[in-house]
Scaffold this motif. Structure first.
Motif, short mmCIF file in Angstrom:
data_model
loop_
_atom_site.label_atom_id
_atom_site.label_comp_id
_atom_site.label_asym_id
_atom_site.label_seq_id
_atom_site.Cartn_x
_atom_site.Cartn_y
_atom_site.Cartn_z
N VAL A 158 0.83 -1.06 -0.13
CA VAL A 158 0.18 -0.41 -0.38
C VAL A 158 0.95 1.56 0.06
N LYS A 159 1.76 1.41 0.65
CA LYS A 159 2.57 2.42 1.16
C LYS A 159 3.83 2.51 -0.21
N LEU A 160 4.00 1.48 -0.62
CA LEU A 160 4.87 1.60 -1.71
C LEU A 160 4.32 1.89 -3.09
N THR A 286 7.77 9.45 11.24
CA THR A 286 8.37 8.79 12.76
C THR A 286 7.30 7.91 12.05
N ILE A 287 6.63 6.35 13.31
CA ILE A 287 5.71 6.12 13.27
C ILE A 287 4.24 6.52 13.07
N MET A 288 4.48 7.36 14.19
CA MET A 288 2.91 8.30 13.77
C MET A 288 2.62 8.92 12.74
N ASP A 289 3.82 9.75 11.44
CA ASP A 289 3.67 10.19 10.58
C ASP A 289 3.27 8.83 9.55
N GLY A 290 3.13 7.82 9.57
CA GLY A 290 2.82 6.88 8.60
C GLY A 290 1.47 6.18 8.80
N VAL A 291 1.00 6.35 10.70
CA VAL A 291 0.10 6.50 10.45
C VAL A 291 -0.73 7.17 9.85
N ILE A 292 -0.94 8.60 9.73
CA ILE A 292 -1.01 9.82 9.67
C ILE A 292 -1.40 9.73 8.47
N TYR A 293 -0.54 9.59 7.37
CA TYR A 293 -0.22 9.41 5.95
C TYR A 293 -1.16 8.49 5.54
N MET A 294 -1.00 7.57 6.02
CA MET A 294 -1.82 6.18 5.42
C MET A 294 -3.82 6.67 5.45
N TRP A 295 -3.53 7.29 6.99
CA TRP A 295 -5.04 7.60 6.67
C TRP A 295 -5.73 8.81 6.35
N SER A 297 -4.50 9.29 3.31
CA SER A 297 -4.02 9.03 1.68
C SER A 297 -5.84 7.85 1.63
N GLY A 298 -6.27 7.55 2.23
CA GLY A 298 -7.96 6.83 2.61
C GLY A 298 -7.33 5.77 2.11
N ASP A 299 -6.31 5.11 2.85
CA ASP A 299 -6.07 3.17 3.46
C ASP A 299 -6.13 2.86 4.53
N VAL A 300 -8.25 3.51 5.08
CA VAL A 300 -7.77 3.13 6.54
C VAL A 300 -7.90 2.05 6.87
N PRO A 301 -7.90 0.91 6.37
CA PRO A 301 -7.41 -0.42 7.11
C PRO A 301 -5.87 -0.59 7.59
N PHE A 361 9.45 -5.21 9.23
CA PHE A 361 9.88 -5.36 8.16
C PHE A 361 9.35 -4.70 6.83
N VAL A 362 7.77 -3.86 7.74
CA VAL A 362 7.89 -2.94 6.42
C VAL A 362 8.75 -1.71 6.01
N VAL A 363 9.23 -1.27 6.68
CA VAL A 363 10.80 -0.50 6.22
C VAL A 363 11.51 -1.38 5.77
#
Length: 412
Positions: A158-160, A286-295, A297-301, A361-363
């Motif tokens: 999803v991130k890629l 940071t970890i929270m930056d990644g969560v906020i970015y996904m949220w 971007s619409g990738d809520v799950p 592992f995602v990183v």
């Protein structure tokens, strides 16, 4: 736990002595007090476990030999194999994360699958060799994480997708089959049956009283091979490992490790875990930056998965283990209902503990794939080292905890 001709087992969770009847093929025996599985009698255990283990090993060899994921990044196609990921992490001077990947995803699963294949095959092994192999299997079983890495790959897709077009090869499906066969081999394999081939499981010198605790009858459970051993024995006669009646000193270890993990968890969240370089301009997330970015971007799950695995689970694990230590030490009048709730809490902590490695592992996957030196590159940052250390320390803390302490002073 194991069974022998005397049909006695000692529950590893509540320390209850149980007389075990013959378990029919395809069925399992469960502790009547805490519902812990005492014994499984799987159909054709040796043959099926060996076949799945061998198939898993073959798929792992195939998966490691070729590119299994590629990305089209601004016209340049970059692909990596499973072995390329730790190599790239090592080049980036993150040898610690590289070593964790090698051991948790490749070496420990490879070792345990080989042990299952050897013990379940027709190879003539001495009882001493079987004992050594089973001890190694028990020690490394909790540190095998290929299924978590596979989940991390799926999350990283999803991130890629924000960087370029993702492609998978047939090698990726070979890795999926490796994980599937690996899980099947672990579920089917019953170490207790192999231990019974080495020696009997009951070394008590007196008759046992069914329905009473082992500590009240001056017997203890070997935490390695699950044999019943008199308290005066310093080592188990079957596996030659040291054993204790109760690991009360392990609670001190658990508390110390929890405090350590809580301290390290602060820089794990304050420092970045990834550095993104675009046209020479670097930004840290940071970890929270990644969560906020996904949220956003619409990738809520996916955002919820990362948030749960990287933020919620570590905190809940620290709180849960602290509560378990308090319950074991401070609560004197315990009833069965409360003990069962604590046992379920402990099982949940044991199960979800290593799933926090998903973010690591995602990183690893993202940093290995996004490498267009002229335009864009993603690199690990120091926060990933702190976070991986938190996960490992909390896993050790849960393993140090002795769940039998939850049932001591239990009022039936």
């Amino acid at each position: 736990m194991t069974t022998d001709s005397q049909d006695y087992v000692l529950c590893s969770h509540c320390d209850l002595v149980i007389e075990l009847a013959d378990v029919a093929v395809g069925h399992k025996a469960v502790c009547p007090r805490c519902n812990t599985i005492l014994f499984k009698n799987n159909v054709n255990m040796k043959f099926r476990a060996a076949m799945y283990a061998i198939c898993s090993l073959i798929m792992l060899i195939v998966a490691c030999g070729f590119v299994f994921i590629d990305i089209n990044l601004v016209g340049n196609v970059n692909g990596v194999s499973v072995l390329d990921i730790p190599r790239i992490l090592f080049i980036d001077k993150y040898s610690y994360i590289s070593a964790l990947f090698i051991f948790f995803v490749l070496v420990f699963p490879l070792l345990n699958l080989s042990i299952i294949a050897l013990l379940c095959s027709n190879i003539n092994l001495t009882k001493y060799r079987k004992r050594d192999l089973l001890i190694v299997y028990e020690k490394f079983q909790h540190w095998c994480m290929p299924e978590i890495f596979l989940t991390g790959i799926l999350v990283s897709f999803v991130k890629l997708m924000s960087y370029g077009n993702i492609g998978v090869t047939s090698t990726f499906w070979a890795f999926c089959l490796f994980v599937f066969f690996y899980i099947k081999a672990l579920v089917i394999f019953t170490p207790g049956k192999i231990w019974n081939e080495i020696h009997r499981s009951n070394f008590s010198i007196k008759a046992l009283e069914v329905g009473e605790t082992g500590i009240s009858q001056n017997i203890k459970l070997c935490q390695c091979c699950h044999a019943i051993v008199p308290v005066e024995y310093a080592k188990c006669p079957r596996c030659k490992q040291k054993s204790q009646v109760r690991g009360r000193d392990k609670i001190q270890w658990t508390i110390a490790l929890l405090v350590t993990s809580l301290i390290i968890y602060i820089p794990a969240n304050l420092f970045g875990i990834m550095i993104t370089v675009v046209f020479g301009s670097a930004s840290t997330s940071t970890i929270m930056d990644g969560v906020i970015y996904m949220w956003q971007s619409g990738d809520v799950p996916v955002a919820l998965v990362i948030f749960s695995a990287s933020v919620v689970i570590p905190i809940l694990k620290i709180i849960s283990l602290s509560w378990l230590c308090y319950f074991a030490l401070a609560v004197k009048d315990k009833n069965k209902h409360n003990c069962l709730k604590m046992k379920k809490l402990y099982n949940a902590v044991e199960f979800i503990g290593k799933w926090s490695m998903i973010d690591i592992f995602v990183v690893s996957v993202v940093c290995s794939l996004v490498r267009n030196q002229q335009m864009m590159g993603v690199y690990p940052d120091i926060g990933v080292t702190f976070f991986a250390t938190v996960v490992i320390i909390t896993m050790i803390a849960s393993q140090k905890f002795d769940p039998r302490l939850l049932w001591d002073r239990n009022q039936k």
